[in-house]
Every structure is written in C-alpha cells, then in structure tokens.
Enzyme design. Sequence first.
Site, PDB file in Angstrom:
ATOM      1  N   THR A  83      -8.076   8.677  -0.562  1.00  0.00           N
ATOM      2  CA  THR A  83      -6.921   7.277   0.392  1.00  0.00           C
ATOM      3  C   THR A  83      -6.187   7.590   1.120  1.00  0.00           C
ATOM      4  O   THR A  83      -5.524   8.207   1.642  1.00  0.00           O
ATOM      5  CB  THR A  83      -6.877   6.105  -0.673  1.00  0.00           C
ATOM      6  OG1 THR A  83      -7.549   5.509  -0.858  1.00  0.00           O
ATOM      7  CG2 THR A  83      -5.900   4.548   0.085  1.00  0.00           C
ATOM      8  N   ASP A  91      -8.627   5.977  -7.515  1.00  0.00           N
ATOM      9  CA  ASP A  91      -8.704   4.616  -8.112  1.00  0.00           C
ATOM     10  C   ASP A  91     -10.677   4.573  -8.240  1.00  0.00           C
ATOM     11  O   ASP A  91     -11.539   3.735  -8.149  1.00  0.00           O
ATOM     12  CB  ASP A  91      -8.644   3.473  -7.394  1.00  0.00           C
ATOM     13  CG  ASP A  91      -9.478   4.142  -5.589  1.00  0.00           C
ATOM     14  OD1 ASP A  91      -9.129   5.234  -5.174  1.00  0.00           O
ATOM     15  OD2 ASP A  91      -8.721   3.405  -4.893  1.00  0.00           O
ATOM     16  N   GLU A  94       0.650  -0.777   0.139  1.00  0.00           N
ATOM     17  CA  GLU A  94       0.011   0.112  -0.108  1.00  0.00           C
ATOM     18  C   GLU A  94       0.926   1.268   0.062  1.00  0.00           C
ATOM     19  O   GLU A  94       0.904   2.240  -0.331  1.00  0.00           O
ATOM     20  CB  GLU A  94      -1.295  -0.171   0.965  1.00  0.00           C
ATOM     21  CG  GLU A  94      -1.741  -0.874   1.521  1.00  0.00           C
ATOM     22  CD  GLU A  94      -3.093  -1.236   0.208  1.00  0.00           C
ATOM     23  OE1 GLU A  94      -3.581   0.429   0.080  1.00  0.00           O
ATOM     24  OE2 GLU A  94      -3.884  -1.701  -0.302  1.00  0.00           O
TER      25      GLU A  94
END
Length: 277
Positions: A85, A80, A62
């Site tokens: 995020t 995405d 990640e």
Amino acid sequence: MHLGHDAASPSGVPRRTLVVLTAAAALGALVPAPRATAAQAAPGLDDPAKKETAMKLVSSAENSSLDWKAQYGYIEDIGDGRGYTAGIIGFCSGTGDMLDLVQLYADRRPGNVLAPYLPALRRVDGTDSHAGLDPDFPRSWRTAAGDPVFQQAQNDERDRVYFNPAVRRGKDDGLRALGQFTYYDAIVMHGDGTDATGFGAIRERALRSARPPARGGDETVYLDAFLDARVWAMKQEEAHSDTSRVDTAQRVFLRNGNLDLNPPLDWKVYGDSYHIG
C-alpha cells in the site's frame, strides 16, 4: 369617446399596458422563482478549500497525519491481502491502481526508477505477492516520490479513480460536501468494484432503508443509513474492523449538522485527535 390609441394613465403609461404589467406582477407573486437546492447552492467537495479538507481527513485515517502531501513516498504492506500500500491514497500492488499509476508515470517520464517494475506489477495484480518487487521496490518508490512528475501522477490518478467519481455520484444523489466526502472515503477504502463490500454494494444497502435527497429523502437520515452500511462493510474484513474513521469522525460531523463540512472540524481516528480551524 372612442380613441384610436390607448389612453394614458396619470403616470403616463398607457392603460392597457398598465393592466398587463399589473397582472404579470400578480402572477409573479403567486409563482415563486426556481430555487437552487442546498446541494447546488453550497460549495461541493470539489471546491479547492473543501478538497483540501477532504485530503486531510483521509490522511488522518490512512497515515495518522494531516500532512497529506508528505505521503507521496509512503509505502508498506499493512497485511490486508492487497500487497504493498503506497502513496497519498493507498495505491495497492494487488488491486490494479498501483499498476495504473506506475504506467502513467512511465508514460510521462520514460525510463523512471519505477518503470522496470511494471512487468512484476502486472504479475502480482490481484494477489498479495511481492514477487519481483522485493527487496528494492519500496526504496525505488520513495526515490520516485521526490519527482514532481510522480507526485502529479498520484494526484491525477487519485482524482480519476476515486475523488471525481465520488463527488459526481454524491452530487447526483443530491448530497452536500459531507455526503460527497462519505462517498469518497468509502471508495478509497472499499473500491468501486462489484464485490459485496464495494462502494456500490454499500450504497445499495443504504438505499434499502433510506432515500437520498435527489429521490425526495432527508439528507441526514440517508447519510446515517449510508454510514451504517459502511460500518457493516468495514467489519467484514479484519484489517478494516476499526470503524473510528466513521464513528468518531464522519458521524460526528453529521450529528453536528455540518452537512457542508465547514471548519472548524474536530474528530478522532484510532484514538488520535485532529483539528482543522
């Protein structure tokens, strides 16, 4: 000669008692004692050392770093379709888990720097919109990341939503630490919803071709099937189409027979090499 009590054997133990004990010993030799399964005998992913390994493995994929604790303040839109995020597990403004996290933080630390964004987070949930969040939300997130209360909230939400369910389901399927980790990493990326590429759908796809140990199947064969299904799911979405976190990490551990996820571990993600000694 009739005796009112058992005659004693030369050892001093009454003969009737000796016969019973001898028979019991013979029976015991024929009936083996119950043995713990491999999944029960070895430490699971919830063992503190194994959990630390899991955090590092996910962070390598990640955040391209083994220092997962440095990721509390991470935040960006990676394109995405999930909005921002952020944090140690990739909480997203578009999928509800970021909203739940910020609400928990507000409950524990009323008036914190992120609390004013709760109305906007509710509005953008389910979208990739930044409406009401820009331009200051990323800076506020990084500020909050210095607060131990916010760090603990991230830990707790990670465990509640992702880690604990993955470990529980892995154990239910008779999987050891590696299998539990494959479940955890899948839930982190794909979520636990009912969509066609969610964790549940990935597992069901695997079950079409293999059985987990809890159903009498071979653990390695089943995990191979699960990772095949995981790769299929990843390739359905361009943002997740690089499957190296499976191909050159989890699959490597599986081929090495490291079902207990024991160090040393060597793997690659996105071409970068990592090591846990």
